[in-house]
Design a protein around this motif. Structure first.
Motif, PDB file in Angstrom:
ATOM      1  N   ASP A  58     -10.654  -5.146   2.171  1.00 14.47           N
ATOM      2  CA  ASP A  58      -9.519  -5.942   2.643  1.00 14.47           C
ATOM      3  C   ASP A  58      -9.323  -7.232   1.849  1.00 14.47           C
ATOM      4  O   ASP A  58      -8.340  -7.946   2.059  1.00 14.47           O
ATOM      5  CB  ASP A  58      -9.655  -6.260   4.138  1.00 14.47           C
ATOM      6  CG  ASP A  58     -10.830  -7.178   4.454  1.00 14.47           C
ATOM      7  OD1 ASP A  58     -11.782  -7.222   3.658  1.00 14.47           O
ATOM      8  OD2 ASP A  58     -10.792  -7.843   5.508  1.00 14.47           O
ATOM      9  N   ASN A 118       0.831  -1.201   0.000  1.00  5.80           N
ATOM     10  CA  ASN A 118       0.000   0.000   0.000  1.00  5.80           C
ATOM     11  C   ASN A 118       0.867   1.254   0.000  1.00  5.80           C
ATOM     12  O   ASN A 118       1.961   1.257   0.570  1.00  5.80           O
ATOM     13  CB  ASN A 118      -0.892   0.012   1.244  1.00  5.80           C
ATOM     14  CG  ASN A 118      -1.843  -1.161   1.283  1.00  5.80           C
ATOM     15  OD1 ASN A 118      -2.740  -1.273   0.466  1.00  5.80           O
ATOM     16  ND2 ASN A 118      -1.649  -2.058   2.247  1.00  5.80           N
ATOM     17  N   SER A 170       4.877  -4.294   3.783  1.00  2.87           N
ATOM     18  CA  SER A 170       4.059  -3.593   4.769  1.00  2.87           C
ATOM     19  C   SER A 170       4.978  -3.144   5.897  1.00  2.87           C
ATOM     20  O   SER A 170       5.604  -3.981   6.552  1.00  2.87           O
ATOM     21  CB  SER A 170       2.961  -4.503   5.327  1.00  2.87           C
ATOM     22  OG  SER A 170       2.296  -3.879   6.411  1.00  2.87           O
ATOM     23  N   ASN A 179       0.999  -5.332   9.369  1.00  2.00           N
ATOM     24  CA  ASN A 179      -0.386  -5.586   9.775  1.00  2.00           C
ATOM     25  C   ASN A 179      -1.434  -5.117   8.769  1.00  2.00           C
ATOM     26  O   ASN A 179      -2.630  -5.140   9.086  1.00  2.00           O
ATOM     27  CB  ASN A 179      -0.658  -4.910  11.126  1.00  2.00           C
ATOM     28  CG  ASN A 179       0.162  -5.518  12.243  1.00  2.00           C
ATOM     29  OD1 ASN A 179       0.260  -6.733  12.360  1.00  2.00           O
ATOM     30  ND2 ASN A 179       0.784  -4.664  13.053  1.00  2.00           N
ATOM     31  N   SER A 180      -1.026  -4.661   7.601  1.00  2.00           N
ATOM     32  CA  SER A 180      -1.985  -4.151   6.614  1.00  2.00           C
ATOM     33  C   SER A 180      -3.011  -5.241   6.296  1.00  2.00           C
ATOM     34  O   SER A 180      -2.653  -6.333   5.852  1.00  2.00           O
ATOM     35  CB  SER A 180      -1.257  -3.730   5.343  1.00  2.00           C
ATOM     36  OG  SER A 180      -0.285  -2.746   5.637  1.00  2.00           O
ATOM     37  N   SER A 222       4.701   1.444  -0.531  1.00  2.00           N
ATOM     38  CA  SER A 222       4.986   0.030  -0.756  1.00  2.00           C
ATOM     39  C   SER A 222       4.327  -0.475  -2.041  1.00  2.00           C
ATOM     40  O   SER A 222       4.809  -1.435  -2.646  1.00  2.00           O
ATOM     41  CB  SER A 222       4.516  -0.801   0.444  1.00  2.00           C
ATOM     42  OG  SER A 222       5.253  -0.460   1.606  1.00  2.00           O
ATOM     43  N   THR A 261       8.255   4.518   9.188  1.00  2.00           N
ATOM     44  CA  THR A 261       7.917   4.138   7.813  1.00  2.00           C
ATOM     45  C   THR A 261       8.986   4.550   6.805  1.00  2.00           C
ATOM     46  O   THR A 261       9.412   3.718   5.985  1.00  2.00           O
ATOM     47  CB  THR A 261       6.551   4.727   7.420  1.00  2.00           C
ATOM     48  OG1 THR A 261       5.541   4.100   8.227  1.00  2.00           O
ATOM     49  CG2 THR A 261       6.235   4.491   5.951  1.00  2.00           C
ATOM     50  N   ASN A 299      -5.312  -5.793   3.978  1.00  2.00           N
ATOM     51  CA  ASN A 299      -5.437  -6.386   2.638  1.00  2.00           C
ATOM     52  C   ASN A 299      -4.245  -7.270   2.298  1.00  2.00           C
ATOM     53  O   ASN A 299      -4.378  -8.289   1.607  1.00  2.00           O
ATOM     54  CB  ASN A 299      -5.635  -5.302   1.573  1.00  2.00           C
ATOM     55  CG  ASN A 299      -4.489  -4.307   1.496  1.00  2.00           C
ATOM     56  OD1 ASN A 299      -3.702  -4.148   2.443  1.00  2.00           O
ATOM     57  ND2 ASN A 299      -4.394  -3.613   0.376  1.00  2.00           N
ATOM     58  N   SER A 325       4.273  -1.923   8.742  1.00  2.00           N
ATOM     59  CA  SER A 325       3.772  -2.371  10.043  1.00  2.00           C
ATOM     60  C   SER A 325       3.688  -3.881  10.135  1.00  2.00           C
ATOM     61  O   SER A 325       3.718  -4.453  11.230  1.00  2.00           O
ATOM     62  CB  SER A 325       2.382  -1.786  10.310  1.00  2.00           C
ATOM     63  OG  SER A 325       1.427  -2.372   9.432  1.00  2.00           O
ATOM     64  N   THR A 380       9.059  -6.119   5.856  1.00  2.00           N
ATOM     65  CA  THR A 380       8.380  -5.310   6.853  1.00  2.00           C
ATOM     66  C   THR A 380       9.402  -4.648   7.771  1.00  2.00           C
ATOM     67  O   THR A 380      10.575  -4.555   7.418  1.00  2.00           O
ATOM     68  CB  THR A 380       7.357  -6.184   7.624  1.00  2.00           C
ATOM     69  OG1 THR A 380       6.647  -5.394   8.567  1.00  2.00           O
ATOM     70  CG2 THR A 380       8.021  -7.356   8.325  1.00  2.00           C
TER      71      THR A 380
END
Length: 209
Positions: free
Chosen positions: A116, A44, A137, A141-142, A47, A185, A144, A139, A163
């Motif tokens: 998602d 996302n 990602s 934890n995204s 990314s 990030t 999708n 995090s 990550t």
């Protein structure tokens, strides 16, 4: 170990904690391509741009000239002079698809079904056991991306996550998790780039040198 691989850690010594995971990622993707598989990519924001960047390095010449093998070149010559033109300009490719680039499908699925699940739907449609899914990602934890990995694992695909320090859910879900030792990030994304550049150069060397 590849000289290209060693150069990554000479230039970015802060990535030493990722050394084993990066090598495992390379071996997994190389094995996938040897089996006739392809790479699917998802992420996302920045990314997502990384996904398209990787596709650009794999689907055409990156650091090496990828001239068509004689047998492949000969297939184009059925078109006479135009066939020679085509053959001279085609380059060897490693098949990679950025799932974030399918805007029509993605927006329809987000609107009609569930946001998602938009990437997961594409993994279900494209994915085969011989393929790899590579996800980004910061995090880990995204939602999708997590759903996409869950579907890929159900299909028997190899899953690789890039990550940050903690890894989030991707650390537990992915077959291979490359967790760069940063929390912010921008810092994480800045370290993802040399990692995937290294992977692309190593793959290019393996298949086209």
């Amino acid at each position: 170990m590849s000289a290209i691989f060693e150069q990554l850690f000479a230039k970015y010594p802060d990535l030493q904690p990722c050394r084993d995971a990066v090598w495992q990622a390379y071996e997994a993707v190389e094995a996938s391509f040897r089996r006739g598989g392809k790479m699917l990519l998802a992420g996302n924001g920045g990314s997502a741009a990384d996904c398209e960047h990787v596709v650009g390095e794999l689907m055409k010449g990156f650091m090496l000239k990828r001239t068509l093998p004689p047998a492949e070149r000969d297939k184009m010559l059925i078109h006479g002079e135009e066939g020679a033109y085509i053959a001279d300009r085609l380059q060897g490719a490693l098949p990679a698809i950025s799932l974030v680039s399918q805007s029509g499908l993605s927006t329809a699925f987000i609107n009609d079904v569930a946001a998602d699940m938009a990437v997961a739907q594409q993994v279900y449609g494209y994915g085969r056991p011989e393929d790899t899914l590579v996800v980004f990602s910061t995090s880990g934890n995204s939602a999708n991306v997590v759903r996409a990995v869950q579907v890929a694992k159900s299909l028997g695909m190899t899953t690789i996550g890039l990550t940050g320090r903690t890894g989030g859910r991707l650390k537990e879900l992915c077959d291979i998790a490359v967790c760069v030792p940063y929390d912010g990030t921008p810092d994480i994304q800045e370290r993802h780039l040399p990692i995937y550049h290294t992977l692309c150069m190593m793959l290019e060397e393996a298949f086209f040198a």
